[in-house]
Design a protein around this motif. Sequence first.
Motif, short mmCIF file in Angstrom:
data_model
loop_
_atom_site.label_atom_id
_atom_site.label_comp_id
_atom_site.label_asym_id
_atom_site.label_seq_id
_atom_site.Cartn_x
_atom_site.Cartn_y
_atom_site.Cartn_z
N VAL A 22 12.67 -19.91 25.53
CA VAL A 22 11.72 -19.82 26.63
C VAL A 22 10.41 -20.45 26.19
CG1 VAL A 22 10.82 -17.56 25.94
CG2 VAL A 22 10.75 -18.23 28.35
N ASP A 23 9.65 -20.96 27.15
CA ASP A 23 8.33 -21.51 26.87
C ASP A 23 7.27 -20.61 27.48
OD1 ASP A 23 9.42 -23.68 25.59
OD2 ASP A 23 9.38 -24.97 27.37
N CYS A 24 6.08 -20.64 26.90
CA CYS A 24 4.97 -19.85 27.42
C CYS A 24 4.65 -20.30 28.85
CB CYS A 24 3.74 -20.02 26.53
SG CYS A 24 2.25 -19.24 27.19
N ALA A 33 7.44 -15.94 26.07
CA ALA A 33 7.20 -15.90 27.51
C ALA A 33 5.71 -16.10 27.79
CB ALA A 33 7.68 -14.58 28.09
N LEU A 34 4.88 -15.51 26.93
CA LEU A 34 3.44 -15.74 26.95
C LEU A 34 2.96 -15.70 25.50
CD1 LEU A 34 2.17 -13.56 29.93
CD2 LEU A 34 1.78 -16.01 29.66
N CYS A 35 2.27 -16.75 25.06
CA CYS A 35 1.74 -16.78 23.71
C CYS A 35 0.57 -15.79 23.61
CB CYS A 35 1.31 -18.19 23.35
SG CYS A 35 -0.18 -18.75 24.22
N PRO A 36 0.15 -15.43 22.40
CA PRO A 36 -0.95 -14.46 22.27
C PRO A 36 -2.22 -14.87 23.01
CG PRO A 36 0.17 -14.71 20.17
CD PRO A 36 0.77 -15.74 21.10
N CYS A 38 -2.55 -16.80 25.72
CA CYS A 38 -2.37 -16.68 27.17
C CYS A 38 -2.25 -15.22 27.58
CB CYS A 38 -1.15 -17.48 27.61
SG CYS A 38 -1.40 -19.27 27.54
N ARG A 39 -1.62 -14.42 26.74
CA ARG A 39 -1.55 -12.98 27.02
C ARG A 39 -2.96 -12.39 27.10
NH1 ARG A 39 2.66 -9.33 26.41
NH2 ARG A 39 3.94 -11.00 25.55
N ALA A 40 -3.82 -12.81 26.17
CA ALA A 40 -5.19 -12.31 26.17
C ALA A 40 -5.95 -12.75 27.42
CB ALA A 40 -5.92 -12.79 24.92
N ALA A 41 -5.59 -13.92 27.97
CA ALA A 41 -6.27 -14.43 29.17
C ALA A 41 -5.94 -13.60 30.41
CB ALA A 41 -5.89 -15.89 29.41
N LEU A 42 -4.92 -12.75 30.30
CA LEU A 42 -4.54 -11.90 31.43
C LEU A 42 -5.17 -10.52 31.36
CD1 LEU A 42 -0.76 -12.83 31.77
CD2 LEU A 42 -2.70 -13.67 33.11
N HIS A 43 -6.14 -10.34 30.47
CA HIS A 43 -6.86 -9.07 30.43
C HIS A 43 -7.49 -8.82 31.80
CE1 HIS A 43 -8.95 -5.74 28.53
NE2 HIS A 43 -10.02 -6.09 29.22
N PRO A 44 -7.35 -7.62 32.36
CA PRO A 44 -7.87 -7.35 33.71
C PRO A 44 -9.34 -7.70 33.86
CG PRO A 44 -6.48 -5.54 32.98
CD PRO A 44 -6.64 -6.45 31.80
N SER A 45 -9.66 -8.35 34.97
CA SER A 45 -11.05 -8.66 35.32
C SER A 45 -11.22 -8.35 36.80
CB SER A 45 -11.37 -10.13 35.03
OG SER A 45 -10.46 -10.99 35.70
N ARG A 73 -2.76 -17.82 37.29
CA ARG A 73 -2.08 -18.58 38.34
C ARG A 73 -0.74 -19.12 37.84
NH1 ARG A 73 -1.62 -23.86 40.22
NH2 ARG A 73 -1.55 -24.06 42.50
N ALA A 74 -0.73 -19.67 36.62
CA ALA A 74 0.51 -20.23 36.08
C ALA A 74 1.57 -19.15 35.90
CB ALA A 74 0.23 -20.91 34.75
N ALA A 75 1.17 -17.98 35.41
CA ALA A 75 2.13 -16.90 35.19
C ALA A 75 2.67 -16.36 36.51
CB ALA A 75 1.47 -15.78 34.38
N ILE A 76 1.80 -16.21 37.51
CA ILE A 76 2.25 -15.69 38.81
C ILE A 76 3.20 -16.69 39.48
CG2 ILE A 76 1.48 -15.04 41.13
CD1 ILE A 76 -1.11 -14.00 39.75
N LEU A 77 2.88 -17.98 39.40
CA LEU A 77 3.78 -18.98 39.97
C LEU A 77 5.12 -19.00 39.24
CD1 LEU A 77 1.34 -21.98 40.62
CD2 LEU A 77 2.47 -20.54 42.32
#
Length: 271
Positions: A22-24, A33-36, A38-45, A73-77
């Motif tokens: 799988v790719d990030c 599925a999500l690199c560290p 990109c995972r950090a970029a999904l911290h709630p805001s 956006r990329a993860a939701i899509l």
Amino acid sequence: MTGWVRALREAVLDASALVAPVDCAGCSAPDRALCPACRAALHPSPRSAVLRAPAGAPPLPVVAGLAYEGVARAAILALKQEGRTELARTLAPALLVAADRGWAAFGRADALLVPVPGSPEAARQRGFHPAALLARRAGLAPRPLLRLADAGDGPQKGRALAERLDADRRISTGRRLDGCAVVLLDDVVTSGATLLAAAAALRGAGALVLGAVALAATPRRVGSAAVEWSTGPAAGIPSAPPSSAAIPSGSRTDASRMRMGEPLTHAPPGD
């Protein structure tokens, strides 16, 4: 997360990548599925807004957990268009933060969480409802009380707000909901037209629509479909419930019951 737990998690991910490459979803880096990063970029805001419908309909306060841009956006899509349901667990904390803020502001721990309906065709293609899946991953218990009356008139993109509202009037509910407090649920809020149409359908069935929560919000645009989001308290959304509508003692227990999918005190008949 302690060092040994992190190391164990990375080892499990490495093994999984050998079985199912799988790719990030955020940056296309291999084997995650999500690199560290990109995972950090999904911290709630979290951010909030008040949607205002034409023709004097009541305003609808909304709280969202992320901005719909970049990695989010990329993860939701990837979740919605590629069926990458493994991303729902990483996206769920942002939705839960939005839900917690929404319940604190709306002041009713017994409110039903009602997803806006997706098209039957999309549901058949995906095999799941994105907002409902995200809610379940967050430990919430969505109630599918709304449906689409027909196939609709095509995509919403590029339409003015009034046109979007006209197209979304096909949303309906097949039962009376007199006295039920409701919070709407969506995955991504763009113009808010679908949420406003869903709110109108629920009010028509007798429900008290308190507001809405969503995973992500499209950043402010221009024109009639623009929504002004604020990362601070928005006009019309109190940072804490007023004393006249304070959340009663034990409400966190009630909210936990809702999240675990146990029966709610005011579930509508037949649900």
